[in-house]
Design an enzyme around this catalytic site. Structure first.
Site, PDB file in Angstrom:
ATOM      1  N   ASP A 288      -1.888 -10.902   4.406  1.00 17.28           N
ATOM      2  CA  ASP A 288      -3.337 -10.902   4.639  1.00 17.28           C
ATOM      3  C   ASP A 288      -3.876 -12.278   5.015  1.00 17.28           C
ATOM      4  O   ASP A 288      -5.013 -12.394   5.477  1.00 17.28           O
ATOM      5  CB  ASP A 288      -4.074 -10.392   3.406  1.00 17.28           C
ATOM      6  CG  ASP A 288      -3.993  -8.891   3.258  1.00 17.28           C
ATOM      7  OD1 ASP A 288      -3.789  -8.202   4.271  1.00 17.28           O
ATOM      8  OD2 ASP A 288      -4.136  -8.396   2.118  1.00 17.28           O
TER       9      ASP A 288
ATOM     10  N   GLN B  11       0.827  -1.207   0.000  1.00 17.00           N
ATOM     11  CA  GLN B  11       0.000   0.000   0.000  1.00 17.00           C
ATOM     12  C   GLN B  11       0.861   1.257   0.000  1.00 17.00           C
ATOM     13  O   GLN B  11       0.601   2.197  -0.754  1.00 17.00           O
ATOM     14  CB  GLN B  11      -0.947  -0.010   1.199  1.00 17.00           C
ATOM     15  CG  GLN B  11      -2.039  -1.058   1.095  1.00 17.00           C
ATOM     16  CD  GLN B  11      -3.002  -1.010   2.265  1.00 17.00           C
ATOM     17  OE1 GLN B  11      -2.895  -0.152   3.150  1.00 17.00           O
ATOM     18  NE2 GLN B  11      -3.955  -1.927   2.293  1.00 17.00           N
TER      19      GLN B  11
END
EC number: 2.5.1.19
Length: 769
Positions: A634, A488
Site C-alpha cells: 500500500d 485480503q
C-alpha cells in the site's frame, strides 16, 4: 449536476399552469427565467395572484377559467390540491373535445399522491391521453402561496415521474427535459411505489408533527410546554406549519399507504416503549445507534461524497511548495485493524471495547454493514466503540444490499463471512469499488462450496451470495495455494473457514500482513501458523474483549517520506504499528539510506508499536527486493515519490497487485510523475524511476533543489495517489493541483490539516462550491 442560469431554447410553445401556489408559481418563475416556453399562462381562482403575475410580466395571460387561456398549450401543469384534480380533468377534456388542445398535449401534475391522480384521470377520459404523465417534485417550503415562489426551489431536488403504459415516450422525454432544465434530477417510479414511499418519508412525518403539536397544545400547562421546547422540538414540528387543508386532502387521498405506514410505526413505537420499561440498555442502544448511523449512511449514499459515487470529481488540493516539515504528531488508527475489530467483535460472544478506531469512510462502511445485520454498536466517539457481539451464528439478514462504499477490504473480507451464513446477501459499493476484481476471493470460496455470483465478464461487484440454508450444506475446509500474496484473499478464506467443516489452510507465496491471524488469536480462536501455511479449524468460538488499535503505518508512510525528501526536517510519529508484516516501508527506506530510528517500543492490543523518527536524508536509488513487496504494497505510491527524489535509478518488480487497487497505481503514478517532469518506465509488474536527486558531500543533506515541476494531477479518486503527490510538493518548483481528493477520508481523515500543521501548505478546494 449543475445548471446554467442562462436563458435556454424554448422547450414548449405554451405552458399552462393550473394553480399559482408555491409549487405552481415557483415552476412558472423558473420557466420564465430560463426561457423554456414561448408563452406562459395560468389559471387560478385567486384573482389577485393572477393579476399580480400578469402585471409583473410573469404571465402572458391568466384567468380563473381554463378555456379562457388554454388554447394552443402543449404542456399543462396541474398544481392544485389533489382532491380538486378530477374537476380540472373534466375541463381539460372539454378543451380537447373542442379543439383547443391537441390529443398529444402533455398533461402533468405536481401532487403528493399519484394513484388517486391516475384514478381521477381514468374516471374522466375514456382512454388516458398519451401525453398524461403524473409527476411529483420533492420540494417545498414552510411558507406557501404565490408570494413564496422561488425559481430555485427545484434545484438539486428530485422529481418523480410515473410512467404509465399509455404514456408516449416523447411526452416523458419532454417533461423530463423541463424538470432537468429548472435544476431537478428526474427518477422513474410506478404510481403505487411512489405512494408507498411518500407515505413513509413525507406523509407520516407530517402527520406525526401535527399530532405532536396538537398533543402538547392540549396539555393544561401548554404555555410552559412551548416556552421551554428545545430546538429539536422546533425542528421536528416545523412541518406542522404547513397548509392544513392540503395535508387533510393528502391524508385521505393516500389513505391506504398512510394507514399501513402508521401501523408499522406503531409496532416500532411499542417495541421502544417496552425496551424503556424493561430498561434493556443494549437493545435500546442498538436501535438508537442504528438510527443515528443509518441517517449518516444513507446521506452518504445519496450525496456525491467518497462514501458513494466517486464518478465525478468533487474536491481538489491546491498545494504551494514548501521544503521543511518538523514536529511530533499522532497518526490515525490502523485501517486494517479497525476493519477486523468490527468484524470479529460482532461475531464474538460478549462485549468488545475498541479504542483507537479509525473513523474513516472505509472502516465506517464495515461498521454500518454489521449494524445492518443486527449488531448493536455504540460509537464511534473519539475513536472508541463498544460492540455487543451476537456470536458466530447471530447475524441477521440485511433488508438491503450491504453498501461497502470505496472499501475493497470490507467487501473481500465480508464475502468470506457471508458465504458461510444461513441467509442470502448482496455486497455492493460505489462506482470505483464496483470496477475492482472480486473473483480473486469468489473463486476460492466456490472451492469451499460457496455459491457466489459476481457481475460482468470481469467478475466485479455487486456480489450475490446464496445462504447455506438454500444450499443445504455447510462450507467445506480446503487447502488453497495463493498465486499472489494477498492479505485480503487470505483473510477472506480464513474467516470463511471459521464455519467450514474441517480445516481451512491458506498457503501464501510470500509473507503478507497477518492482522487477521493475530486478532483471531486475541479473540481466543486457535490459528496454526507453519511458515507460509496458515490454518483454522471450523466450529470454534470468539470471545469479546478489549482491542487497542495502533496508529496506521500506511498513513505514517506519507510523513516518513515527507521528512526524508525535504531539507532541515525532523518528524516523530508516535506509537505507530510496526507489525513485521507491515514494515516493508521502513526496510525499503533504510535500503535507500533514509535516516530512520525507532524508540519506545511496546505492544498495544497484541500488535507491536513504536515511535518513529525520520530526518532529512540523501536517498539512493535501489532495486527493491521482491520479498519486501507484499510488506509495503500500500505504500508504493509514496515510495515512488521518494524514488524520484533519490540519486540514481529505482527498480520495482513483482508488484502486479498494485494494478488492482483503487486504481492501477503503477500506471496512474507513472502518469503523474511524468506530468511533474520525472522520467519513468512502466513494466508488466512494476516501475523503473530515474531519480533526480544529486550527489552531495559526506554528511551534507542536499534536498534544496526541486525535483518536480508543477501542474495538474488526476488522482483517479485513489486516496493514496492523492496523498503521495501532496508529499511531492515538498520538492516542487511550482504549485501542484491534485483533482479528486475527496476519497482521502476513506483512510486518513484530517490528512491536509495534519500536513499543514507540520509545515506544508495544502488548500482544500470544493469544485462543487
Amino acid at each position: 449536476m449543475s445548471f446554467s442560469l442562462n436563458v435556454q431554447q424554448p422547450l414548449f410553445q405554451q405552458v399552462c399552469i393550473i394553480g399559482l401556489g408555491l409549487i405552481g408559481a415557483s415552476l412558472a418563475q423558473a420557466i420564465k427565467d430560463k426561457g423554456l416556453s414561448k408563452r406562459l399562462v395560468a389559471v387560478d381562482k385567486h384573482a389577485p395572484s393572477i393579476n399580480e403575475a400578469c402585471q409583473q410580466g410573469l404571465l402572458d395571460a391568466g384567468s380563473s377559467v381554463l378555456s379562457d387561456v388554454v388554447h394552443g398549450s402543449d404542456l399543462i401543469v396541474i398544481a392544485i390540491p389533489v382532491q380538486a384534480a378530477q374537476a380540472v380533468f373534466v375541463d381539460i377534456k372539454k378543451a380537447m373535445d373542442s379543439g383547443q388542445l391537441t390529443s398529444d398535449c402533455i398533461i402533468t401534475d405536481v401532487c403528493s399522491t399519484k394513484v388517486n391522480i391516475v384514478h381521477a384521470a381514468t374516471a374522466v377520459f375514456e382512454e388516458l391521453p398519451i401525453g398524461f404523465v403524473p409527476a411529483h417534485p420533492i420540494a417545498g417550503a414552510e411558507n406557501s402561496g404565490y408570494h413564496a415562489r422561488r425559481a430555485q426551489l427545484f434545484v438539486n431536488h428530485s422529481v418523480i415521474i410515473c410512467e404509465l403504459p399509455t404514456t408516449s415516450y416523447q411526452a416523458i422525454a419532454d417533461l423530463s427535459a423541463l424538470w432537468e432544465a429548472v435544476g431537478a434530477s428526474v427518477m422513474m417510479m410506478s404510481a403505487e411505489h411512489h405512494d408507498a414511499i411518500l407515505a413513509h418519508t413525507s406523509h407520516l412525518p407530517h402527520l406525526l408533527a401535527f399530532n405532536l403539536v396538537e398533543q402538547l397544545a392540549s396539555h393544561d400547562d401548554n404555555l410552559d410546554m412551548f416556552r421551554y421546547a428545545a430546538g429539536g422540538f422546533r425542528d421536528f414540528t416545523r412541518i406542522a406549519a404547513s397548509d392544513p387543508k392540503m395535508w387533510h386532502d393528502i391524508f385521505f387521498a393516500n389513505k391506504s399507504a398512510i394507514v399501513s405506514a402508521l401501523d408499522e410505526y406503531s409496532v416500532y413505537l411499542q417495541e421502544m416503549r417496552q425496551l424503556i420499561i424493561d430498561e434493556d440498555s443494549t437493545a435500546l442502544m442498538g436501535i438508537l445507534g442504528r438510527a443515528q448511523a443509518a441517517r449518516r449512511h444513507f446521506g452518504h449514499m445519496l450525496a456525491s461524497t467518497p462514501y458513494t459515487d466517486t464518478s465525478a470529481m468533487s474536491a481538489s488540493y491546491i498545494i504551494t511548495p514548501s521544503n521543511t516539515v518538523t514536529g511530533t504528531i499522532d497518526i490515525p488508527g490502523d485501517k486494517s485493524i479497525s476493519h477486523r475489530s468490527i468484524m470479529l467483535g460482532s461475531l464474538a460472544t460478549g462485549v468488545t471495547h475498541v479504542t483507537g478506531f479509525l473513523e474513516g469512510e472505509d472502516a465506517l462502511a464495515t461498521l454500518q454493514a454489521f449494524r445492518d445485520m443486527g449488531v448493536t454498536i455504540e460509537g464511534p466517539t473519539n475513536g472508541e466503540l463498544t460492540i455487543h457481539g451476537v456470536g458466530m451464528n447471530g447475524l441477521k439478514p440485511s433488508k438491503t444490499p450491504l453498501y461497502m462504499g470505496n472499501s475493497g477490504t470490507s467487501m473481500r473480507l465480508l464475502a468470506g463471512i457471508l458465504a458461510a451464513q444461513s441467509f442470502d446477501s448482496v455486497l455492493t459499493g460505489d462506482t470505483s469499488l464496483n470496477k475492482r476484481p472480486m473473483e480473486r476471493v469468489a473463486a476460492p470460496l466456490r472451492e469451499m462450496g460457496a455459491v457466489i455470483q459476481s457481475t460482468g465478464q470481469s467478475g466485479t461487484a455487486p456480489l450475490s451470495i446464496t445462504g447455506r440454508d438454500s444450499v443445504g450444506t455447510p462450507l467445506q475446509g480446503t487447502e488453497y495455494d495463493m498465486p499472489v500474496a494477498s492479505a485480503q484473499v487470505k483473510s477472506c478464506l480464513l474467516l470463511a473457514g471459521l464455519w467450514a467443516e474441517g480445516v481451512t489452510t491458506v498457503i501464501q507465496p510470500e509473507v503478507s500482513r497477518d492482522h487477521t491471524e493475530r486478532m483471531l488469536s486475541a479473540f481466543g480462536y486457535d490459528v496454526t501458523v507453519e511458515g507460509n501455511r496458515i490454518s483454522v479449524k471450523g466450529g470454534g468460538t470468539l470471545t469479546g474483549g478489549a482491542i487497542a488499535v495502533p496508529a496506521d503505518i500506511s498513513s505514517a508512510a506519507f510523513f516518513m517520506v515527507a521528512a526524508a525528501i525535504s531539507q532541515n526536517s525532523e518528524l516523530t510519529l508516535t506509537q505507530v504499528g510496526i507489525n513485521p508484516t507491515r514494515t516493508g516501508i521502513i526496510d525499503i527506506l533504510k535500503l535507500m539510506q533514509a535516516d530512520i530510528s525507532l524508540s519506545n517500543k511496546t505492544h498495544v492490543g497484541g500488535e507491536p508499536v513504536a515511535d518513529i523518527t525520520i530526518r532529512s536524508s540523501n536517498l539512493k536509488g535501489i532495486e527493491i527486493p521482491e520479498y519486501l513487496v507484499p510488506l509495503a504494497i500500500d505504500e508504493f505510491p509514496v515510495l515512488f515519490v521518494a524514488a524520484s527524489c533519490a540519486e540514481g535509478r529505482t527498480v520495482l518488480t513483482g508488484a502486479k497487485e498494485l494494478r488492482v487497487k483503487e486504481s492501477d497505481r503503477i500506471a496512474v503514478m507513472a502518469d503523474g510523475l511524468q506530468t511533474l517532469g520525472v522520467e519513468c518506465t512502466v513494466t508488466e509488474d512494476g516501475l523503473i524511476i530515474e531519480g533526480k536527486g544529486t550527489a552531495s558531500q559526506e554528511g551534507e543533506i542536499n534536498n534544496n533543489q526541486p525535483v518536480f515541476g508543477g501542474g495538474h494531477i488526476t488522482s483517479h479518486h485513489d486516496h493514496r495517489i492523492a496523498m503521495s503527490f501532496a508529499v511531492a510538493s515538498l520538492r516542487a518548483s511550482q504549485q501542484i493541483t491534485i483533482e479528486g481528493v475527496e476519497t482521502v477520508n476513506t483512510s486518513f481523515p484530517g490528512f491536509a490539516e495534519l500536513a499543514n500543521h507540520i509545515g506544508m501548505s495544502i488548500e482544500m478546494h470544493d469544485s462543487k462550491a
